[in-house]
Design an enzyme around this catalytic site. Structure first.
Site, mmCIF file in Angstrom:
data_model
loop_
_atom_site.group_PDB
_atom_site.id
_atom_site.type_symbol
_atom_site.label_atom_id
_atom_site.label_comp_id
_atom_site.label_asym_id
_atom_site.label_seq_id
_atom_site.Cartn_x
_atom_site.Cartn_y
_atom_site.Cartn_z
ATOM 1 N N ARG A 52 1.215 10.088 14.085
ATOM 2 C CA ARG A 52 2.322 9.648 13.228
ATOM 3 C C ARG A 52 3.287 8.801 14.032
ATOM 4 O O ARG A 52 3.129 8.602 15.216
ATOM 5 C CB ARG A 52 3.077 10.869 12.644
ATOM 6 C CG ARG A 52 2.363 11.605 11.526
ATOM 7 C CD ARG A 52 2.290 10.830 10.227
ATOM 8 N NE ARG A 52 3.514 10.135 9.872
ATOM 9 C CZ ARG A 52 4.552 10.664 9.252
ATOM 10 N NH1 ARG A 52 4.541 11.925 8.899
ATOM 11 N NH2 ARG A 52 5.604 9.935 8.958
ATOM 12 N N LYS B 58 0.817 -1.218 0.000
ATOM 13 C CA LYS B 58 0.000 0.000 0.000
ATOM 14 C C LYS B 58 0.852 1.271 0.000
ATOM 15 O O LYS B 58 0.345 2.338 -0.308
ATOM 16 C CB LYS B 58 -0.994 -0.010 1.163
ATOM 17 C CG LYS B 58 -0.475 0.386 2.495
ATOM 18 C CD LYS B 58 -1.679 0.697 3.376
ATOM 19 C CE LYS B 58 -1.257 0.814 4.814
ATOM 20 N NZ LYS B 58 -2.398 1.060 5.679
ATOM 21 N N ASP B 59 2.132 1.157 0.351
ATOM 22 C CA ASP B 59 3.016 2.327 0.306
ATOM 23 C C ASP B 59 3.687 2.499 -1.053
ATOM 24 O O ASP B 59 4.423 3.465 -1.263
ATOM 25 C CB ASP B 59 4.105 2.202 1.385
ATOM 26 C CG ASP B 59 3.521 2.237 2.797
ATOM 27 O OD1 ASP B 59 2.488 2.896 2.993
ATOM 28 O OD2 ASP B 59 4.115 1.607 3.693
ATOM 29 N N ARG C 139 2.951 4.750 18.066
ATOM 30 C CA ARG C 139 1.515 5.062 18.076
ATOM 31 C C ARG C 139 0.811 4.389 19.245
ATOM 32 O O ARG C 139 -0.037 4.982 19.896
ATOM 33 C CB ARG C 139 0.867 4.597 16.768
ATOM 34 C CG ARG C 139 1.351 5.370 15.575
ATOM 35 C CD ARG C 139 0.593 4.949 14.344
ATOM 36 N NE ARG C 139 1.315 5.348 13.145
ATOM 37 C CZ ARG C 139 0.773 5.409 11.945
ATOM 38 N NH1 ARG C 139 -0.488 5.105 11.774
ATOM 39 N NH2 ARG C 139 1.491 5.777 10.912
ATOM 40 N N ARG D 246 -8.352 8.361 4.150
ATOM 41 C CA ARG D 246 -9.340 7.332 3.811
ATOM 42 C C ARG D 246 -10.124 6.900 5.047
ATOM 43 O O ARG D 246 -11.355 6.861 5.041
ATOM 44 C CB ARG D 246 -8.605 6.125 3.204
ATOM 45 C CG ARG D 246 -9.452 4.890 2.990
ATOM 46 C CD ARG D 246 -8.588 3.727 2.495
ATOM 47 N NE ARG D 246 -7.543 3.379 3.458
ATOM 48 C CZ ARG D 246 -7.722 2.641 4.546
ATOM 49 N NH1 ARG D 246 -8.914 2.145 4.801
ATOM 50 N NH2 ARG D 246 -6.735 2.392 5.378
ATOM 51 N N ARG D 247 -9.407 6.613 6.134
ATOM 52 C CA ARG D 247 -10.090 6.202 7.368
ATOM 53 C C ARG D 247 -10.892 7.360 7.929
ATOM 54 O O ARG D 247 -12.037 7.203 8.353
ATOM 55 C CB ARG D 247 -9.054 5.719 8.388
ATOM 56 C CG ARG D 247 -8.406 4.397 7.980
ATOM 57 C CD ARG D 247 -7.206 4.015 8.839
ATOM 58 N NE ARG D 247 -6.613 2.763 8.377
ATOM 59 C CZ ARG D 247 -5.325 2.438 8.541
ATOM 60 N NH1 ARG D 247 -4.497 3.257 9.151
ATOM 61 N NH2 ARG D 247 -4.875 1.290 8.077
ATOM 62 N N CYS E 48 -1.324 7.199 -2.040
ATOM 63 C CA CYS E 48 -1.715 6.505 -0.806
ATOM 64 C C CYS E 48 -2.543 7.432 0.073
ATOM 65 O O CYS E 48 -3.343 6.998 0.884
ATOM 66 C CB CYS E 48 -0.451 6.038 -0.082
ATOM 67 S SG CYS E 48 -0.629 5.699 1.668
#
Ligand SMILES: NCc1[nH]cc(CCC(=O)O)c1CC(=O)O
Length: 322
Positions: free
Chosen positions: A157, A88-89, A163, A139-140, A250
């Protein structure tokens, strides 16, 4: 076992230094060593821009390939032979001379809800009004805002471990993270709820690893194909064609879900505004062998429903730096 050139070469693997990246890279190396016991695989670590810039929201950096560029330069300059990425990156358009050689079997591609201890037993539907949800993904953010307008959303981040520490310290009530990353770091016990596709469509390529190498290194491509997972590849190629066709990186509110049943592949996609107010969503089914066509077709369908306007508004906003 497949035989390769003799004397066998030493193959240099490039990886980011984060814990997750290293777990993924060592997993790939182990799979390759099983298939090619005569080949030596060396891991070389590199820092990418994305590892260095930690104080700016990802969406505002707006650069594609934040986590991949240094590794790609390493391949072009012959310092490494291939790179392992979280798919996905990896941008959907690769630099000239490089190729996506293989896609490995995907973990659960869904998003997960990870709660602060004090909310134990809750789900996303039962969290209190005003709960602070940490996510750095537009997106989230867009999908959750549209369904849960009573939450507060705050950027987060740093790598996964950082996190989690911020969550445990009470800076957030919950985080939304990829199931796959938590599983690979053996933190799946922290998952309180796996968000179903109706609540959050996942990122393109989420949960899969993409292996990139020089397009002319045919011997290496043959080696890497040995650990490819064909069904994951079909699903991810459909997802990537969808994203490429919408020209989103992304960091745009684009989500997907794919399903393969027999010879058929079904792709669902969403394009949303950051405030979650406008969203277009649809589904296309076709033959899995035409994966990329399905992706392009879904992009066209969503464009007719207004996706272009939603995306243009987002790019203008990001450029203004708001
Ligand atoms: N954006 C960062 C990122 N890149 C890859 C993963 C792990 C999951 C995966 O391989 O898709 C994550 C963490 C996350 O989104 O929670």
């Amino acid at each position: 076992m497949t035989s390769v050139s003799s004397p066998p070469r030493t193959i240099r693997i490039g990886s980011r230094k984060s814990q997750l990246a290293l777990v993924q890279t060592y997993w790939v190396r182990e799979q390759l060593e099983k298939n090619f016991p005569d080949v030596t695989f060396e891991v070389h670590t590199m820092s990418t821009q994305g590892d260095k810039i930690l104080d700016v929201a990802l969406a505002k950096i707006g650069d594609k390939g934040l986590f991949t560029k240094e590794l790609e330069l390493g391949m072009i300059n012959q310092e490494i032979d291939f790179a392992v990425h979280s798919l996905k990156d990896l941008p959907t358009n690769l630099p000239e001379g490089l190729a996506l050689a293989a896609i490995t079997e995907r973990e659960n591609p869904a998003d997960a809800l990870v709660l602060h201890e004090k909310h134990k037993g809750q789900t996303i539907d039962t969290l209190p009004e005003g709960a602070v949800i940490g996510t750095s993904s537009l997106r989230r953010l867009a999908q959750l805002r549209s369904q849960f307008p009573h939450f507060q959303f705050k950027d987060v981040r740093g790598n996964l471990i950082t996190r989690m520490e911020k969550l445990d310290k009470g800076e957030y009530d919950a985080l939304i993270l990829a199931v796959a990353g938590l599983e690979r770091l053996e933190m799946s016990d922290r998952i309180h709820q796996i968000l179903p596709a109706e609540i959050s469509l996942h990122a393109v390529g989420q949960g899969a690893l993409g292996i990139e190498c020089r397009a002319d290194d045919t011997e290496l491509i043959t080696i890497l194909k040995a650990i490819e997972h064909p069904q994951t590849r079909d699903r991810c190629l459909a997802e990537r064609a969808f994203l490429r066709s919408l020209e989103g990186g992304c960091q745009v509110p684009i989500g997907v879900n794919t399903e393969v049943v027999g010879e058929n592949l079904t792709l669902t996609g969403i394009v949303a505004s950051v405030d979650g107010q406008k969203l277009v969503k649809d589904t296309v089914t076709g033959l899995a062998k035409d994966a990329e066509k399905i992706g392009t077709q879904l992009a066209n369908t969503l464009r007719q429903q207004g996706a272009t306007e939603i995306l243009e508004a987002i790019f203008t906003e990001i450029q203004r730096g708001s």
